[in-house]
Write a protein that holds these residues in place. Structure first.
Motif, mmCIF file in Angstrom:
data_model
loop_
_atom_site.group_PDB
_atom_site.id
_atom_site.type_symbol
_atom_site.label_atom_id
_atom_site.label_comp_id
_atom_site.label_asym_id
_atom_site.label_seq_id
_atom_site.Cartn_x
_atom_site.Cartn_y
_atom_site.Cartn_z
ATOM 1 N N PHE A 296 43.388 92.867 -8.481
ATOM 2 C CA PHE A 296 44.516 91.941 -8.442
ATOM 3 C C PHE A 296 44.214 90.842 -7.431
ATOM 4 C CE2 PHE A 296 45.258 95.396 -5.482
ATOM 5 C CZ PHE A 296 45.677 94.776 -4.320
ATOM 6 N N GLY A 297 44.985 89.761 -7.530
ATOM 7 C CA GLY A 297 44.811 88.638 -6.620
ATOM 8 C C GLY A 297 43.735 87.668 -7.039
ATOM 9 N N GLU A 298 43.222 87.808 -8.294
ATOM 10 C CA GLU A 298 42.084 86.978 -8.699
ATOM 11 C C GLU A 298 42.460 85.519 -8.925
ATOM 12 O OE1 GLU A 298 44.159 88.360 -12.220
ATOM 13 O OE2 GLU A 298 43.360 89.401 -10.468
ATOM 14 N N MET A 299 43.705 85.259 -9.388
ATOM 15 C CA MET A 299 44.075 83.880 -9.657
ATOM 16 C C MET A 299 44.212 83.085 -8.353
ATOM 17 S SD MET A 299 43.843 83.895 -12.779
ATOM 18 C CE MET A 299 44.119 82.135 -12.864
ATOM 19 N N ALA A 300 44.673 83.734 -7.287
ATOM 20 C CA ALA A 300 44.748 83.054 -5.995
ATOM 21 C C ALA A 300 43.357 82.701 -5.498
ATOM 22 C CB ALA A 300 45.474 83.936 -4.986
ATOM 23 N N LEU A 301 42.397 83.565 -5.804
ATOM 24 C CA LEU A 301 41.016 83.310 -5.377
ATOM 25 C C LEU A 301 40.381 82.205 -6.199
ATOM 26 C CD1 LEU A 301 38.346 85.897 -4.455
ATOM 27 C CD2 LEU A 301 37.826 84.284 -6.258
ATOM 28 N N ILE A 302 40.613 82.239 -7.525
ATOM 29 C CA ILE A 302 39.932 81.302 -8.403
ATOM 30 C C ILE A 302 40.567 79.912 -8.353
ATOM 31 C CG2 ILE A 302 39.397 80.797 -10.822
ATOM 32 C CD1 ILE A 302 39.163 83.844 -11.241
ATOM 33 N N ILE A 337 28.507 87.681 -12.227
ATOM 34 C CA ILE A 337 29.617 88.348 -11.547
ATOM 35 C C ILE A 337 30.868 87.493 -11.627
ATOM 36 C CG2 ILE A 337 30.442 89.210 -9.321
ATOM 37 C CD1 ILE A 337 27.572 89.862 -8.618
ATOM 38 N N ALA A 338 30.723 86.220 -11.292
ATOM 39 C CA ALA A 338 31.876 85.316 -11.348
ATOM 40 C C ALA A 338 32.411 85.197 -12.769
ATOM 41 C CB ALA A 338 31.480 83.943 -10.810
ATOM 42 N N ASP A 339 31.528 85.185 -13.761
ATOM 43 C CA ASP A 339 31.977 85.085 -15.147
ATOM 44 C C ASP A 339 32.784 86.305 -15.553
ATOM 45 O OD1 ASP A 339 30.754 82.651 -15.389
ATOM 46 O OD2 ASP A 339 28.922 83.438 -16.311
ATOM 47 N N ILE A 340 32.362 87.472 -15.105
ATOM 48 C CA ILE A 340 33.099 88.694 -15.431
ATOM 49 C C ILE A 340 34.503 88.635 -14.834
ATOM 50 C CG2 ILE A 340 33.221 91.187 -14.997
ATOM 51 C CD1 ILE A 340 30.191 91.265 -15.192
ATOM 52 N N ILE A 341 34.603 88.194 -13.575
ATOM 53 C CA ILE A 341 35.914 88.120 -12.913
ATOM 54 C C ILE A 341 36.794 87.089 -13.599
ATOM 55 C CG2 ILE A 341 37.081 87.508 -10.762
ATOM 56 C CD1 ILE A 341 34.684 88.661 -9.264
ATOM 57 N N ARG A 342 36.253 85.898 -13.905
ATOM 58 C CA ARG A 342 37.048 84.851 -14.550
ATOM 59 C C ARG A 342 37.498 85.281 -15.942
ATOM 60 N NH1 ARG A 342 32.958 81.297 -12.289
ATOM 61 N NH2 ARG A 342 33.851 80.089 -10.571
ATOM 62 N N LYS A 343 36.600 85.866 -16.711
ATOM 63 C CA LYS A 343 36.939 86.268 -18.075
ATOM 64 C C LYS A 343 38.012 87.340 -18.078
ATOM 65 C CE LYS A 343 34.897 88.155 -22.289
ATOM 66 N NZ LYS A 343 33.648 88.642 -22.936
ATOM 67 N N THR A 344 37.852 88.329 -17.201
ATOM 68 C CA THR A 344 38.841 89.409 -17.144
ATOM 69 C C THR A 344 40.184 88.888 -16.665
ATOM 70 O OG1 THR A 344 37.040 90.943 -16.616
ATOM 71 C CG2 THR A 344 39.283 91.729 -16.236
ATOM 72 N N ALA A 345 40.166 87.962 -15.702
ATOM 73 C CA ALA A 345 41.418 87.397 -15.193
ATOM 74 C C ALA A 345 42.160 86.636 -16.281
ATOM 75 C CB ALA A 345 41.123 86.481 -14.014
ATOM 76 N N LEU A 346 41.427 85.835 -17.084
ATOM 77 C CA LEU A 346 42.073 85.077 -18.145
ATOM 78 C C LEU A 346 42.618 85.986 -19.233
ATOM 79 C CD1 LEU A 346 39.569 82.085 -18.453
ATOM 80 C CD2 LEU A 346 41.879 82.059 -17.467
ATOM 81 N N GLU A 347 41.911 87.066 -19.515
ATOM 82 C CA GLU A 347 42.378 88.004 -20.527
ATOM 83 C C GLU A 347 43.659 88.703 -20.111
ATOM 84 O OE1 GLU A 347 39.115 90.606 -21.107
ATOM 85 O OE2 GLU A 347 38.009 89.254 -22.442
ATOM 86 N N ARG A 348 43.792 88.972 -18.818
ATOM 87 C CA ARG A 348 44.933 89.735 -18.340
ATOM 88 C C ARG A 348 46.093 88.858 -17.872
ATOM 89 N NH1 ARG A 348 42.748 93.832 -13.996
ATOM 90 N NH2 ARG A 348 44.942 94.387 -14.036
ATOM 91 N N ARG A 349 45.868 87.604 -17.762
ATOM 92 C CA ARG A 349 46.911 86.740 -17.178
ATOM 93 C C ARG A 349 48.162 86.668 -18.038
ATOM 94 N NH1 ARG A 349 46.130 80.500 -15.135
ATOM 95 N NH2 ARG A 349 48.012 80.421 -13.860
#
Length: 355
Positions: A296-302, A337-349
């Motif tokens: 959690f908290g990935e959108m604040a980071l990205i 690594i960054a692509d995995i985090i961004r892709k997962t964040a967009l899928e779950r948003r």
């Protein structure tokens, strides 16, 4: 029937019992302690010894066999704490019997990991330590020999032989300088100055080797622990070893007790969190609980958006945090690594509220 294993309460008690026992031993060496007071102090020592007997019995009998094998250092200390005073009572007479209870100095350290760490450091740095020790021995003997040659006629009672001069060499090389033996000649004082400077350098080498060894060992242990934590997160299990090393170096472990606030709504966020163990609650209109493997908290980071919800620990939670600066560095060095985090964040948003 529930039992309270003695070993579980011994950790906080070991220091207290050992301190009481050692103070009692010190009191018994006082000449004016006699009669009933001495008897009461001796009974106190027997009581502490009996507590250590119970601890040893519990460790050997109640604990599982595999636990005993894993606790050999602790069992060794427990056995010495029981057997040494017992042997002293049976075979040593007089008032010196209580002095053998000084073995209890080891009790507060029975569960310490320091000695294992020290053993690994000494084993790995043995070659360098032996080399510096050899230099120390050469300088020591050379200083004693030179002191003997220079001062033997001036102070035959203190420098009349190499063994006599060796004491002066030890105190000077260690820069202790008790002052009981001092060169009187000009050449002897020059020698003393050189020996002292040599001692500073040698002890500095010893300290540097040990400090470096401890640092490397602690860093290795931290890396192994963080590797295990990162490998437990499903998001990273498909990464290659090189990428995993990068993220292990970037992530910071953190433990939050049950009920603790991890982040608050409206705060500016510069990090995201990965859950290794435990559960957290995301305080949204429809509260969501996340468990091990979630993040959690990935959108604040990205995107730099403020936190949209408060997240608290439902149970004690073991987390890994990834800061924005580290994320940017990982994005350039390990884009997968960054692509995995961004892709997962967009899928779950769109389906799961995020802080």
């Amino acid at each position: 029937m529930l039992a309270l294993p003695f070993s579980k309460i011994s950790a906080p008690l070991n220091t207290l019992l050992a301190a009481i026992g050692l103070l009692t031993v010190a009191a018994l060496t006082t000449p004016n302690i006699t009669g009933q007071t001495r008897l009461l102090l001796e009974v106190l020592l027997v009581g502490i010894w009996a507590a250590y007997v119970l601890q040893l019995i519990e460790t050997l009998i109640v604990q599982r066999a595999r636990d005993v094998r894993d606790r050999v250092p602790e069992i060794t200390v427990d056995m010495l704490a029981v057997l040494v005073p017992l042997v002293a009572f049976l075979f040593v007479g007089g008032r010196d019997q209580s002095l053998y209870c000084a073995i209890w100095l080891l009790k507060p350290l029975r569960g310490s990991t320091f000695f294992r760490l020290l053993g690994r450091v000494l084993s790995k740095e043995a070659h360098n330590l032996i080399g510096v020790t050899s230099i120390f021995g050469i300088v020591l003997f050379g200083a004693a020999l030179a002191g003997y040659v220079i001062e033997r006629d001036v102070q035959p009672d203190k420098f009349g032989s190499i063994p006599l001069a060796m004491w002066w060499a030890v105190t000077t090389l260690s820069t202790t300088g008790y002052g009981d033996e001092i060169p009187q000649s000009f050449a002897g004082r020059i020698l003393a100055g050189l020996v002292m400077m040599s001692g500073i350098g040698i002890f500095g080498l010893w300290a540097g080797i040990l400090a470096t060894g401890f640092y490397e060992e602690v860093r290795r242990q931290d890396f192994v622990r963080n590797w295990q934590l990162v490998a437990a997160v499903p998001l990273f299990q498909k990464l290659g070893s090189a990428a995993l090393i990068e993220i292990v170096r970037a992530l910071r472990p953190r433990v939050v007790p049950a009920g603790g606030i991890i982040c608050r709504k409206g705060e500016s966020g510069d990090q995201m969190f990965f859950i290794v163990e435990g559960r957290v609650s995301v305080a949204t209109p429809n509260p969501v609980e996340l468990g091990a493997g979630s993040f959690f908290g990935e959108m604040a980071l990205i995107s730099g958006e403020p936190r949209s919800a408060t997240v608290s620990a439902v149970t004690e939670v073991s987390l890994l945090s990834l800061y924005s600066a580290d994320f940017q560095m990982l994005s350039s060095s390990s884009p997968e690594i960054a692509d995995i985090i961004r892709k997962t964040a967009l899928e779950r948003r769109g389906t799961t509220p995020k802080p």
